[in-house]
Design a protein around this motif. Sequence first.
Motif, PDB file in Angstrom:
ATOM      1  N   UNK A 249      -0.480   9.458  11.857  1.00  7.46           N
ATOM      2  CA  UNK A 249      -1.755   9.024  11.268  1.00  7.46           C
ATOM      3  C   UNK A 249      -1.853   9.373   9.793  1.00  7.46           C
ATOM      4  N   UNK A 250      -2.714   8.664   9.084  1.00  6.17           N
ATOM      5  CA  UNK A 250      -2.899   8.920   7.663  1.00  6.17           C
ATOM      6  C   UNK A 250      -3.599  10.255   7.433  1.00  6.17           C
TER       7      UNK A 250
ATOM      8  N   UNK B 168       0.835  -1.195   0.000  1.00 10.40           N
ATOM      9  CA  UNK B 168       0.000   0.000   0.000  1.00 10.40           C
ATOM     10  C   UNK B 168       0.874   1.251   0.000  1.00 10.40           C
ATOM     11  N   UNK B 169       0.383   2.316  -0.623  1.00  7.00           N
ATOM     12  CA  UNK B 169       1.003   3.634  -0.510  1.00  7.00           C
ATOM     13  C   UNK B 169       0.105   4.476   0.394  1.00  7.00           C
ATOM     14  N   UNK B 170       0.727   5.195   1.317  1.00  9.31           N
ATOM     15  CA  UNK B 170      -0.030   6.035   2.246  1.00  9.31           C
ATOM     16  C   UNK B 170       0.696   7.351   2.451  1.00  9.31           C
ATOM     17  N   UNK B 171      -0.071   8.423   2.570  1.00  9.40           N
ATOM     18  CA  UNK B 171       0.488   9.718   2.950  1.00  9.40           C
ATOM     19  C   UNK B 171       0.147   9.942   4.415  1.00  9.40           C
ATOM     20  N   UNK B 172       1.174  10.151   5.229  1.00  9.90           N
ATOM     21  CA  UNK B 172       0.954  10.309   6.670  1.00  9.90           C
ATOM     22  C   UNK B 172       1.343  11.702   7.129  1.00  9.90           C
ATOM     23  N   UNK B 173       0.776  12.103   8.246  1.00  7.47           N
ATOM     24  CA  UNK B 173       1.116  13.374   8.880  1.00  7.47           C
ATOM     25  C   UNK B 173       2.507  13.257   9.515  1.00  7.47           C
ATOM     26  N   UNK B 174       3.304  14.317   9.402  1.00  2.70           N
ATOM     27  CA  UNK B 174       4.617  14.348  10.042  1.00  2.70           C
ATOM     28  C   UNK B 174       5.719  13.785   9.156  1.00  2.70           C
ATOM     29  N   UNK B 175       6.950  14.108   9.502  1.00  2.42           N
ATOM     30  CA  UNK B 175       8.126  13.605   8.764  1.00  2.42           C
ATOM     31  C   UNK B 175       8.746  12.451   9.549  1.00  2.42           C
ATOM     32  N   UNK B 176       8.700  11.267   8.977  1.00  5.13           N
ATOM     33  CA  UNK B 176       9.289  10.091   9.613  1.00  5.13           C
ATOM     34  C   UNK B 176      10.803  10.131   9.402  1.00  5.13           C
TER      35      UNK B 176
ATOM     36  N   UNK C  75      -8.925   7.985  12.760  1.00  3.71           N
ATOM     37  CA  UNK C  75      -7.667   7.932  13.500  1.00  3.71           C
ATOM     38  C   UNK C  75      -6.736   9.111  13.203  1.00  3.71           C
ATOM     39  N   UNK C  76      -7.166  10.006  12.304  1.00  2.00           N
ATOM     40  CA  UNK C  76      -6.314  11.115  11.894  1.00  2.00           C
ATOM     41  C   UNK C  76      -6.523  12.374  12.711  1.00  2.00           C
ATOM     42  N   UNK C  77      -5.789  13.420  12.343  1.00  3.79           N
ATOM     43  CA  UNK C  77      -5.909  14.710  13.006  1.00  3.79           C
ATOM     44  C   UNK C  77      -7.235  15.375  12.638  1.00  3.79           C
ATOM     45  N   UNK C  78      -7.775  16.155  13.574  1.00  3.79           N
ATOM     46  CA  UNK C  78      -9.033  16.856  13.308  1.00  3.79           C
ATOM     47  C   UNK C  78      -8.835  17.947  12.264  1.00  3.79           C
ATOM     48  N   UNK C  79      -7.711  18.676  12.378  1.00  2.65           N
ATOM     49  CA  UNK C  79      -7.423  19.731  11.407  1.00  2.65           C
ATOM     50  C   UNK C  79      -6.685  19.129  10.213  1.00  2.65           C
ATOM     51  N   UNK C  80      -7.252  19.326   9.025  1.00  3.81           N
ATOM     52  CA  UNK C  80      -6.671  18.774   7.803  1.00  3.81           C
ATOM     53  C   UNK C  80      -6.350  19.896   6.816  1.00  3.81           C
ATOM     54  N   UNK C  81      -5.201  19.801   6.168  1.00  5.86           N
ATOM     55  CA  UNK C  81      -4.785  20.808   5.187  1.00  5.86           C
ATOM     56  C   UNK C  81      -5.558  20.681   3.880  1.00  5.86           C
ATOM     57  N   UNK C  82      -5.901  19.445   3.533  1.00  2.00           N
ATOM     58  CA  UNK C  82      -6.552  19.194   2.246  1.00  2.00           C
ATOM     59  C   UNK C  82      -8.002  18.758   2.446  1.00  2.00           C
ATOM     60  N   UNK C  83      -8.849  19.129   1.493  1.00  2.00           N
ATOM     61  CA  UNK C  83     -10.239  18.690   1.540  1.00  2.00           C
ATOM     62  C   UNK C  83     -10.327  17.302   0.906  1.00  2.00           C
ATOM     63  N   UNK C  84     -10.554  16.311   1.739  1.00  2.00           N
ATOM     64  CA  UNK C  84     -10.541  14.922   1.272  1.00  2.00           C
ATOM     65  C   UNK C  84     -11.820  14.196   1.652  1.00  2.00           C
TER      66      UNK C  84
END
Length: 305
Positions: free
Chosen positions: A246-247, A170-178, A253-262
Motif C-alpha cells: 500500500x501507499x 505517477x510516482x508513489x512511495x509504497x510500504x515494503x521492498x518490492x 488503503x494503507x497501514x494504520x501505523x505510519x512512520x511519517x506524519x503525512x
Amino acid sequence: MEKNIFIVDEKDKGIRIDKYLSEVFDDKSRSFIQGLIEKESIKVNNKIQKSNYKLKPYDEIEVLLSEPEILKVDPEDIPLTILYGDKDIVVVNKEQGMVVHPAPGNYNGTLVNALLFHCKDLSSINGVIRPGIVHRIDKDTSGVLVIAKNDEAHNKLSEQLKDHSMKREYYALVEGRIKNDNGTINKPLARNKKDRLKIAVVEGGKNAITHYEVLERYNGYTLIKCILETGRTHQIRVHMSSIGFPLVGDPLYGFKKQKFKLKGQMLHAKTLGFIHPSKNEYMEFTTELPQYFEEILNKLRNELK
C-alpha cells in the motif's frame, strides 16, 4: 436534452446495459447510469429496459442526458501553478490537499473555483460542478492535470483517455521492498459494497490495469513509477494495496501505523502527455516531486548510508 445513440457490437453480447454504458461514459458511474434507466432516459430498440438487461448484437441504445445547468460555482482567487495555457487548454500542477471539483456541501476552495477565477472560459460538458474537468486526481494526490476550455477540446481529450493514448505516469512511495523490478496489475475495480467510501477489487467490476516500475529501494519502502492504462477511481492506491504494497500515508488503503506524519498518500502525477486538441501536436508536461515528498525520500536514502 442531449441524445446519444450507440449500436452494440458482437463483442459486447451478453453484457449488462448498466455495465456497458458505464464503460462507454467513462466519467459516469454505474449508479448514475442506473438512475437514468429508472428515469426512463435510456431505451433499447425504442423500449424501456431494466439495468440487468443483457445486450444483443446490433441493439440500438438511446441515452438522453440533461443539458448542463447554469454555472453557480463561485470563482475564487486561489493561487494556481499554471504550466501552460492557450485558447483550448490549461495545464496545472495541483497541490496536495486541493479538491479538484466541488461536491454537495463543499463548493469552495477547489481547483474548479480557482480555474473560474484564472480562466475566462471552460468547457460545459461536465455541467455545473465540473466545468473543464477532463480527468481528476484525488484530493491528497498532487501533480499535473489538463483542463479543457471548450467542448471540442474536451471531447478530443476525453477520447484520448478512453483509447488509452494519453500518457499518465505517477510516482508513489509504497510500504515494503518490492523484489521484482516491474510488473502489471490487472484487476477489475468497483465500489466496495461494505464501505461506500472505498473502491475494491471486485469480479465483474470495471477493467483496470496498472503497470509499475521500481525506481529506488529503501529499508522497508520502495519508490515506484506507475503507468496507467486505465484511470479508475483510486486505481493505483487499490491495486498496490491488493498486492501487499500500500501507499505510504494512505488513510483508506494503507497501514494504520505510519512512520511519517503525512496529510495523505504519497502519490504524485508526475508526467502527462497528449495530442493537443487543435494543434494536433504531441505535448508532454513533467513536474517535480513536492518538497515534502523529496524530504522523505532523502531521509530514506540517508538511512541506507
